[in-house]
Scaffold this motif. Structure first.
Motif, PDB file in Angstrom:
ATOM      1  N   HIS A  61      39.732  18.317  37.998  1.00  0.00           N
ATOM      2  CA  HIS A  61      39.313  17.831  39.103  1.00  0.00           C
ATOM      3  C   HIS A  61      37.774  18.835  39.579  1.00  0.00           C
ATOM      4  O   HIS A  61      36.982  18.242  39.909  1.00  0.00           O
TER       5      HIS A  61
ATOM      6  N   ARG B  59      34.915  17.469  37.896  1.00  0.00           N
ATOM      7  CA  ARG B  59      34.302  15.999  38.605  1.00  0.00           C
ATOM      8  C   ARG B  59      33.635  16.503  39.875  1.00  0.00           C
ATOM      9  O   ARG B  59      33.065  15.718  40.459  1.00  0.00           O
TER      10      ARG B  59
ATOM     11  N   ARG C 286      38.538  12.530  27.680  1.00  0.00           N
ATOM     12  CA  ARG C 286      38.338  13.725  28.517  1.00  0.00           C
ATOM     13  C   ARG C 286      39.726  14.457  28.111  1.00  0.00           C
ATOM     14  O   ARG C 286      40.792  14.184  27.888  1.00  0.00           O
TER      15      ARG C 286
END
Length: 375
Positions: free
Chosen positions: A234, A237, A293
């Motif tokens: 998180h 991003r 990822r």
């Protein structure tokens, strides 16, 4: 009448919090008390968190052996006020997913994960002390078609939360280190976004089995590893300027009583990472083949200085007592402590008596051993 039932239930939880119990025993006893006041769907979900980062470090649910990693991931996804971490930070400390999403939780990934187990409603309670430290969370659920959680339900949980937090904090100290020693060197595991293990280094198997929620034989990741990995992805991003959450790092005590620090970082296309190259050297040369990822999670035995804040809080030491304990760990004499803190030697001795009583030791040497034995 309802108010009397709630008051008695809060008193019962306060009594349970004062008893020496491990977390699961404490939560099981409290579940029975809560159920008498708030009817709910199936079993509650009890969580422990790192007081500093608020990352999940363990869980207990009678009907779920492991928290699904994607459920933990929704706690750190960019999902507005409806994300679990945001709910833990709410001003009241008790909130529902319906409230956090403006009455329409269908846009929340968390709601869709909950619905997989038949839970239409979620009410999350922060288990925080009056000092502000958060030690866990309690999730209650209701199925579709049932009455919504009420203000009275939230009021009861708000009153009970400090005692639930106190009991959880006390239970943290019950773990004692086993004869099995954890690896001295850090160990690393590389996870895909689908929570599959892509690579690992020697020593990680110990932590995968020892940390709460982990079951290598069943392919279940420890809760802390999944939470740290989700938070790391998180943060990758989300620009730091918009992300007020803490680091992708958590301190957690294993089933053996040994403490670990878990921290993670997304991997790029090369081994240029913040981690020791000796860890990366065994992972191969392609960490993101196919554009997948990945996130690296490192687990290492916690050092005393990393555990000091959490242990001092768990022993309920005052700020002055923590200062003195820190100096004792640095081998300072009574005179040196007095000079450093601008207090008299007599006051130092009085504080030491209080520290010994709270930590259950009788000498400085035993105090040092108590702190270092957790690491």
């Amino acid at each position: 009448m309802a108010g009397h039932i709630s008051d008695r239930a809060v008193d019962a939880i306060a009594g349970l919090a004062r008893e020496p119990r491990d977390p699961v025993s404490f939560w099981r006893a409290c579940t029975a008390v809560v159920a008498d006041v708030i009817p709910h769907y199936k079993s509650p979900c009890w969580l422990t968190v790192d007081p500093e980062s608020l990352l999940v470090t363990g869980h207990f649910h009678e009907e779920l052996r492991a928290v699904p990693p994607d459920w933990l991931a929704t706690g750190y996804a960019d999902d507005g006020a409806g994300r679990g971490l945001g709910m833990l930070k709410s001003g009241t400390g008790v909130t529902t997913l319906h409230e956090a999403t403006g009455g329409d939780p269908t846009h929340s990934p968390r709601w869709h994960v909950n619905m997989r187990i038949g839970a239409h409603q979620e009410m999350l309670t922060r288990l925080g002390l009056p000092t502000g430290e958060v030690w866990g969370a309690l999730g209650l659920y209701r199925e579709q078609g049932t009455e919504m959680f009420t203000d009275a339900d939230k009021g009861f949980l708000a009153a009970a939360a400090p005692y639930l937090a106190e009991g959880t904090r006390r239970a943290v100290l019950l773990g004692q280190a086993s004869a099995a020693s954890p690896p001295d060197a850090p160990a690393m595991v590389v996870l895909s976004e689908g929570w599959e293990i892509r690579s690992r280094t020697p020593g990680i198997e110990y932590w995968l089995a020892d940390l709460p929620g982990g079951d290598p034989g069943a392919g279940q990741l420890p809760s802390a590893l999944a939470a740290v990995a989700a938070h790391a992805l998180h943060k990758a991003r989300t620009p730091q300027s918009r992300d007020g959450s803490g680091p992708a790092r958590a301190r957690v005590m294993g089933r053996s009583g040994n403490w670990a620090v878990v921290h993670g970082s997304p991997l790029e296309s090369s081994l240029d990472s913040p981690f020791d190259s000796s860890l990366g050297s065994s992972l191969g040369s392609s960490l993101d083949e196919g554009g997948e990822r990945r996130v690296a999670v490192i687990v290492e035995r916690a050092r005393p200085q990393e555990l000091f804040p959490i242990l001092m809080s768990a022993y309920e030491l005052t700020p002055r007592e923590r200062d003195i304990t820190r100096l004792v760990l640095d081998a300072a004499t009574t005179a040196e402590i007095a000079q450093s803190l601008f207090i008299s030697p007599h006051t130092v001795q009085q504080h030491l008596k209080n520290i010994f009583a709270k930590t259950g030791v009788r000498s400085r040497r035993a105090l040092v051993g108590k702190v270092f034995s957790h690491a």
